[in-house]
Scaffold this motif. Structure first.
Motif, mmCIF file in Angstrom:
data_model
loop_
_atom_site.group_PDB
_atom_site.id
_atom_site.type_symbol
_atom_site.label_atom_id
_atom_site.label_comp_id
_atom_site.label_asym_id
_atom_site.label_seq_id
_atom_site.Cartn_x
_atom_site.Cartn_y
_atom_site.Cartn_z
ATOM 1 N N GLY A 134 -1.211 5.090 -13.574
ATOM 2 C CA GLY A 134 -1.565 3.841 -12.907
ATOM 3 C C GLY A 134 -0.411 2.875 -12.735
ATOM 4 O O GLY A 134 -0.597 1.770 -12.213
ATOM 5 N N LYS A 135 0.781 3.275 -13.144
ATOM 6 C CA LYS A 135 1.954 2.416 -12.998
ATOM 7 C C LYS A 135 2.427 2.423 -11.545
ATOM 8 O O LYS A 135 2.428 3.452 -10.879
ATOM 9 N N THR A 136 2.840 1.252 -11.058
ATOM 10 C CA THR A 136 3.322 1.136 -9.682
ATOM 11 C C THR A 136 4.721 1.731 -9.562
ATOM 12 O O THR A 136 5.658 1.274 -10.222
ATOM 13 N N LEU A 137 4.844 2.759 -8.717
ATOM 14 C CA LEU A 137 6.137 3.390 -8.485
ATOM 15 C C LEU A 137 6.869 2.766 -7.303
ATOM 16 O O LEU A 137 8.101 2.702 -7.285
ATOM 17 N N TYR A 138 6.105 2.332 -6.316
ATOM 18 C CA TYR A 138 6.724 1.791 -5.107
ATOM 19 C C TYR A 138 5.770 0.788 -4.478
ATOM 20 O O TYR A 138 4.548 0.966 -4.511
ATOM 21 N N GLU A 139 6.337 -0.270 -3.905
ATOM 22 C CA GLU A 139 5.521 -1.305 -3.273
ATOM 23 C C GLU A 139 6.277 -1.897 -2.093
ATOM 24 O O GLU A 139 7.460 -2.209 -2.196
ATOM 25 N N ASN A 140 5.588 -2.024 -0.972
ATOM 26 C CA ASN A 140 6.158 -2.672 0.211
ATOM 27 C C ASN A 140 5.029 -3.426 0.900
ATOM 28 O O ASN A 140 4.085 -2.821 1.400
ATOM 29 N N LEU A 141 5.122 -4.750 0.923
ATOM 30 C CA LEU A 141 4.042 -5.586 1.430
ATOM 31 C C LEU A 141 4.384 -6.138 2.808
ATOM 32 O O LEU A 141 5.493 -6.621 3.039
ATOM 33 N N GLY A 142 3.421 -6.035 3.724
ATOM 34 C CA GLY A 142 3.566 -6.640 5.041
ATOM 35 C C GLY A 142 4.532 -5.939 5.970
ATOM 36 O O GLY A 142 5.058 -6.550 6.892
ATOM 37 N N SER A 143 4.754 -4.647 5.770
ATOM 38 C CA SER A 143 5.687 -3.901 6.620
ATOM 39 C C SER A 143 4.918 -3.027 7.606
ATOM 40 O O SER A 143 3.807 -2.578 7.320
ATOM 41 N N GLY A 144 5.532 -2.774 8.771
ATOM 42 C CA GLY A 144 4.890 -1.943 9.778
ATOM 43 C C GLY A 144 5.230 -0.477 9.654
ATOM 44 O O GLY A 144 4.481 0.383 10.122
ATOM 45 N N ASN A 151 7.344 11.891 -12.847
ATOM 46 C CA ASN A 151 7.753 11.911 -14.253
ATOM 47 C C ASN A 151 6.679 12.471 -15.173
ATOM 48 O O ASN A 151 6.900 12.638 -16.365
ATOM 49 N N GLN A 152 5.495 12.747 -14.613
ATOM 50 C CA GLN A 152 4.414 13.341 -15.395
ATOM 51 C C GLN A 152 3.436 14.023 -14.452
ATOM 52 O O GLN A 152 3.384 13.720 -13.262
ATOM 53 N N GLU A 153 2.680 14.957 -14.994
ATOM 54 C CA GLU A 153 1.703 15.673 -14.178
ATOM 55 C C GLU A 153 0.408 14.873 -14.103
ATOM 56 O O GLU A 153 -0.002 14.234 -15.069
ATOM 57 N N GLY A 154 -0.230 14.906 -12.935
ATOM 58 C CA GLY A 154 -1.495 14.203 -12.791
ATOM 59 C C GLY A 154 -1.758 13.794 -11.353
ATOM 60 O O GLY A 154 -1.101 14.258 -10.419
ATOM 61 N N ARG A 155 -2.726 12.908 -11.197
ATOM 62 C CA ARG A 155 -3.157 12.452 -9.877
ATOM 63 C C ARG A 155 -2.402 11.177 -9.502
ATOM 64 O O ARG A 155 -2.562 10.140 -10.140
ATOM 65 N N TYR A 156 -1.596 11.279 -8.467
ATOM 66 C CA TYR A 156 -0.849 10.133 -7.950
ATOM 67 C C TYR A 156 -1.610 9.549 -6.756
ATOM 68 O O TYR A 156 -2.214 10.287 -5.970
ATOM 69 N N ARG A 157 -1.570 8.220 -6.620
ATOM 70 C CA ARG A 157 -2.324 7.560 -5.557
ATOM 71 C C ARG A 157 -1.399 6.790 -4.614
ATOM 72 O O ARG A 157 -0.440 6.157 -5.053
ATOM 73 N N ILE A 158 -1.734 6.861 -3.331
ATOM 74 C CA ILE A 158 -1.047 6.100 -2.289
ATOM 75 C C ILE A 158 -2.091 5.191 -1.647
ATOM 76 O O ILE A 158 -3.077 5.671 -1.083
ATOM 77 N N CYS A 159 -1.897 3.881 -1.742
ATOM 78 C CA CYS A 159 -2.906 2.925 -1.294
ATOM 79 C C CYS A 159 -2.359 2.024 -0.188
ATOM 80 O O CYS A 159 -1.274 1.450 -0.323
ATOM 81 N N PHE A 160 -3.137 1.923 0.892
ATOM 82 C CA PHE A 160 -2.828 1.014 1.992
ATOM 83 C C PHE A 160 -3.865 -0.102 1.984
ATOM 84 O O PHE A 160 -5.068 0.159 2.024
ATOM 85 N N SER A 161 -3.397 -1.337 1.946
ATOM 86 C CA SER A 161 -4.302 -2.485 1.884
ATOM 87 C C SER A 161 -4.147 -3.355 3.129
ATOM 88 O O SER A 161 -3.033 -3.697 3.530
ATOM 89 N N ASN A 162 -5.298 -3.700 3.711
ATOM 90 C CA ASN A 162 -5.336 -4.604 4.862
ATOM 91 C C ASN A 162 -5.987 -5.922 4.455
ATOM 92 O O ASN A 162 -6.671 -6.567 5.247
ATOM 93 N N ALA A 163 -5.768 -6.315 3.194
ATOM 94 C CA ALA A 163 -6.412 -7.513 2.658
ATOM 95 C C ALA A 163 -5.948 -8.779 3.362
ATOM 96 O O ALA A 163 -6.668 -9.778 3.386
ATOM 97 N N MET A 164 -4.737 -8.746 3.930
ATOM 98 C CA MET A 164 -4.216 -9.957 4.570
ATOM 99 C C MET A 164 -4.909 -10.262 5.891
ATOM 100 O O MET A 164 -4.799 -11.364 6.413
ATOM 101 N N SER A 165 -5.625 -9.283 6.448
ATOM 102 C CA SER A 165 -6.281 -9.462 7.742
ATOM 103 C C SER A 165 -7.776 -9.680 7.539
ATOM 104 O O SER A 165 -8.439 -8.885 6.874
#
Length: 209
Positions: free
Chosen positions: A66-76, A85-99
């Motif tokens: 659940g640790k944040t590996l990468y973050e980019n806010l407001g980019s197109g 660094n470990q085995e498991g389920r990695y998540r990629i999340c896209f948020s449109n909360a600003m709209s």
């Protein structure tokens, strides 16, 4: 050697995979995608917003804990890469909360390469220099394909933006032209009325005494 090389190529194509997705994210919504990744695997991703609002989105990538590996806010559009660094389920999340009104269309690609840990074991026990070169070449080719898709998506996004801008400019120019004609007609009509009154000519064409 030829049989072993063919097997290595087949193994490479099966072990390293690239996935492409297109998703529509509603206003104030968030979409997350999960991928099972082994420790030591290289992950490369890219994304772009092709439609909606200001063509911006918030991206966050989380590891198996659940640790944040990468973050980019407001980019197109953007790309990222990391080694798990470990085995498991990695998540990629896209948020449109600003709209609050506009949904966004996002296309993205994820490439999961071969495990660097397994790669090191294989190099020691099974691989000759040629087979090792094939592994490295295959991973490089996948990276190139991923980058090409990223550039194609950006080019398509730019083309759609230009088309939308040209359409808006056309209709705005039409509005300005009609507005100028309207203002000109009103000025001519008003000026004629003013001159008729000054010369004392009524609406029937007779001079007013």
């Amino acid at each position: 050697d030829g049989v072993m090389t063919s097997r290595m190529i087949a193994f490479l194509l099966l072990a390293a995979g690239a996935s492409g997705y297109i998703t529509n994210i509603g206003a104030t919504q968030e979409d997350c995608y999960a991928e099972e990744i082994k420790r030591g695997q290289k992950v490369i991703g890219s994304y772009s917003v092709s439609q909606g609002g200001n063509l911006d989105i918030d991206l966050r990538v989380f590891d198996a804990s659940g640790k944040t590996l990468y973050e980019n806010l407001g980019s197109g559009d953007d790309s990222f890469a990391f080694v798990a660094n470990q085995e498991g389920r990695y998540r990629i999340c896209f948020s449109n909360a600003m709209s609050t009104l506009t949904s966004k269309t996002v296309s993205f690609n994820i490439f999961v390469g071969t495990s660097l840990v397994d790669h090191e074991i294989a190099k020691k026990e099974h691989l000759d220099p040629l087979e090792n070169s094939i592994l490295l070449l295959g991973e490089s080719l996948h990276f190139v394909v991923n980058e090409q898709h990223y550039l194609i998506t950006r080019e398509r996004m730019s083309r759609e933006t230009n088309s939308s801008t040209n359409s808006r400019v056309f209709w705005w120019s039409m509005f300005e032209t009609l507005a100028l004609f309207g203002v000109g007609f009103f000025q001519i009509f008003h000026l004629r009325q003013f001159l008729d009154k000054k010369s004392g000519i009524g609406s029937g064409g007779r001079r007013i005494l």
